[in-house]
Design an enzyme around this catalytic site. Sequence first.
Site, PDB file in Angstrom:
ATOM      1  N   HIS A   1      35.832  35.702  48.369  1.00 36.72           N
ATOM      2  CA  HIS A   1      35.115  36.573  47.438  1.00 36.72           C
ATOM      3  C   HIS A   1      34.366  37.697  48.154  1.00 36.72           C
ATOM      4  O   HIS A   1      34.026  38.709  47.541  1.00 36.72           O
ATOM      5  CB  HIS A   1      34.142  35.742  46.599  1.00 36.72           C
ATOM      6  CG  HIS A   1      33.729  36.408  45.319  1.00 36.72           C
ATOM      7  ND1 HIS A   1      34.607  36.668  44.286  1.00 36.72           N
ATOM      8  CD2 HIS A   1      32.522  36.892  44.904  1.00 36.72           C
ATOM      9  CE1 HIS A   1      33.973  37.258  43.288  1.00 36.72           C
ATOM     10  NE2 HIS A   1      32.710  37.410  43.640  1.00 36.72           N
TER      11      HIS A   1
ATOM     12  N   TYR B   1      24.347  45.362  45.348  1.00 39.79           N
ATOM     13  CA  TYR B   1      25.077  45.835  46.519  1.00 39.79           C
ATOM     14  C   TYR B   1      24.347  46.969  47.232  1.00 39.79           C
ATOM     15  O   TYR B   1      24.643  47.259  48.389  1.00 39.79           O
ATOM     16  CB  TYR B   1      26.482  46.295  46.128  1.00 39.79           C
ATOM     17  CG  TYR B   1      27.342  45.158  45.618  1.00 39.79           C
ATOM     18  CD1 TYR B   1      27.760  44.136  46.462  1.00 39.79           C
ATOM     19  CD2 TYR B   1      27.699  45.090  44.280  1.00 39.79           C
ATOM     20  CE1 TYR B   1      28.523  43.081  46.003  1.00 39.79           C
ATOM     21  CE2 TYR B   1      28.469  44.031  43.804  1.00 39.79           C
ATOM     22  CZ  TYR B   1      28.875  43.039  44.661  1.00 39.79           C
ATOM     23  OH  TYR B   1      29.631  41.992  44.188  1.00 39.79           O
TER      24      TYR B   1
ATOM     25  N   ARG C   1      35.786  41.183  47.732  1.00 40.79           N
ATOM     26  CA  ARG C   1      35.363  41.934  46.537  1.00 40.79           C
ATOM     27  C   ARG C   1      33.988  42.546  46.757  1.00 40.79           C
ATOM     28  O   ARG C   1      33.751  43.704  46.403  1.00 40.79           O
ATOM     29  CB  ARG C   1      35.360  41.004  45.325  1.00 40.79           C
ATOM     30  CG  ARG C   1      34.796  41.601  44.039  1.00 40.79           C
ATOM     31  CD  ARG C   1      34.977  40.607  42.897  1.00 40.79           C
ATOM     32  NE  ARG C   1      34.002  40.754  41.837  1.00 40.79           N
ATOM     33  CZ  ARG C   1      34.151  41.528  40.762  1.00 40.79           C
ATOM     34  NH1 ARG C   1      35.245  42.254  40.644  1.00 40.79           N
ATOM     35  NH2 ARG C   1      33.227  41.574  39.828  1.00 40.79           N
TER      36      ARG C   1
ATOM     37  N   ARG D   1      38.676  39.812  41.576  1.00 37.25           N
ATOM     38  CA  ARG D   1      38.419  38.419  41.914  1.00 37.25           C
ATOM     39  C   ARG D   1      39.759  37.760  42.243  1.00 37.25           C
ATOM     40  O   ARG D   1      40.812  38.208  41.786  1.00 37.25           O
ATOM     41  CB  ARG D   1      37.750  37.690  40.743  1.00 37.25           C
ATOM     42  CG  ARG D   1      36.425  38.301  40.307  1.00 37.25           C
ATOM     43  CD  ARG D   1      35.893  37.636  39.053  1.00 37.25           C
ATOM     44  NE  ARG D   1      34.605  38.178  38.637  1.00 37.25           N
ATOM     45  CZ  ARG D   1      34.437  39.214  37.815  1.00 37.25           C
ATOM     46  NH1 ARG D   1      35.509  39.818  37.300  1.00 37.25           N
ATOM     47  NH2 ARG D   1      33.245  39.643  37.493  1.00 37.25           N
TER      48      ARG D   1
ATOM     49  N   LYS E   1      36.565  38.050  33.759  1.00 37.79           N
ATOM     50  CA  LYS E   1      35.342  37.294  33.495  1.00 37.79           C
ATOM     51  C   LYS E   1      34.696  37.810  32.217  1.00 37.79           C
ATOM     52  O   LYS E   1      34.577  39.011  31.999  1.00 37.79           O
ATOM     53  CB  LYS E   1      34.365  37.442  34.671  1.00 37.79           C
ATOM     54  CG  LYS E   1      33.185  36.486  34.605  1.00 37.79           C
ATOM     55  CD  LYS E   1      32.382  36.534  35.884  1.00 37.79           C
ATOM     56  CE  LYS E   1      31.232  35.534  35.843  1.00 37.79           C
ATOM     57  NZ  LYS E   1      30.441  35.567  37.097  1.00 37.79           N
TER      58      LYS E   1
ATOM     59  N   HIS F   1      31.394  44.376  35.655  1.00 35.78           N
ATOM     60  CA  HIS F   1      30.073  43.786  35.446  1.00 35.78           C
ATOM     61  C   HIS F   1      29.532  44.181  34.077  1.00 35.78           C
ATOM     62  O   HIS F   1      29.575  45.358  33.702  1.00 35.78           O
ATOM     63  CB  HIS F   1      29.089  44.250  36.520  1.00 35.78           C
ATOM     64  CG  HIS F   1      29.343  43.656  37.866  1.00 35.78           C
ATOM     65  ND1 HIS F   1      28.889  44.225  39.037  1.00 35.78           N
ATOM     66  CD2 HIS F   1      30.011  42.526  38.227  1.00 35.78           C
ATOM     67  CE1 HIS F   1      29.257  43.471  40.058  1.00 35.78           C
ATOM     68  NE2 HIS F   1      29.935  42.443  39.589  1.00 35.78           N
TER      69      HIS F   1
END
Length: 330
Positions: free
Chosen positions: A276, A311, A279, A145, A170, A302
């Site tokens: 973004h 994705y 990414r 990110r 994150k 994640h």
Amino acid sequence: MIMDVPPKLPDQPTRFMDQLRALIRSRNLAYKTEQTYCHWIKRFIRFHGMRHPSTCSKKEVEQFLSHLAVQRNNSVSTQRTALNALVFLFREFLQQPLGELSFELARKPRRLPTVFTHDEVKAVISHLEGTSQLVARLMYGSGLRINEVLRLRVKDIDFGMQQIIVRSGKGNKDRVTLLPDSLLTPLSLQIEACLILHKQDLASGHGEAYLPFALNRKYSSAASEPAWQYLFPAGKLAIDPRSNVVRRHHLLDRGVQRAIGAAIRKAGIYKQANSHVLRHSFATRLLEAGYDIRTIQKLLGHADVRTTEIYTHVARKGGFGVRSPVDDGF
């Protein structure tokens, strides 16, 4: 102004929001989480006419969450974020658990991410230069990110293991991702430039990087050491709002985002896109190359593999590797 450094709180906070922030920090939650929770709690208070939350109950929470879904047409993820903030407020801060809630669920579906082809990424990067180009290459090459890139410190680039260590990403989690071969030399040069600037700051009586208070107490001299300096230092010194020490923070994301946005336009790409997307494109390229989705999940950081699985719907060849029958001719 340093935007991502938590402002100092009073030693004995008396104001409601200061007390709430103090509790959040005592739980070692990320500053981004603190900002998000405070935002939604303020929205909740304003929605109920500035009533103190201690006078509210699950009924008022249900009304607010339903309002987000019905009147505001917010997405599922937005409504869930607001719910998490209010659960923390009532359960952890007010010591009034909400129990089972009944509210109107958001119906706005989660959108598929925009993704660039490899050629489109090359076109975007060709219209960037200097620091902005290196940041973009790291986002696409390592799946970071933008703020994960900008918060990297010299010690986070491991040339020996050829990996990048992401600290407090994150969810306030650390992770490891790959260091691309093509970025070994550019990153070495970036570190050299960073340390030259650091020496100049030390000579002028500055040179301390920002460290969270716990780390600053544990490693009292670390802030002045080369290893802890930001890899992408800001162009100017600034006053740390918590300690009033003059420091050189890292670059803020806004300038880099503007540069990448301008590069997207210059490249003639008409997708709804921002920084973004680089990414997103990293994850999609790995899927197209046949890498295991669990590996991609770890590289991206994640928490839930279902987030990574989105994705598969935007990878080339139909997302599932399916060839259309119309392509076989007639």
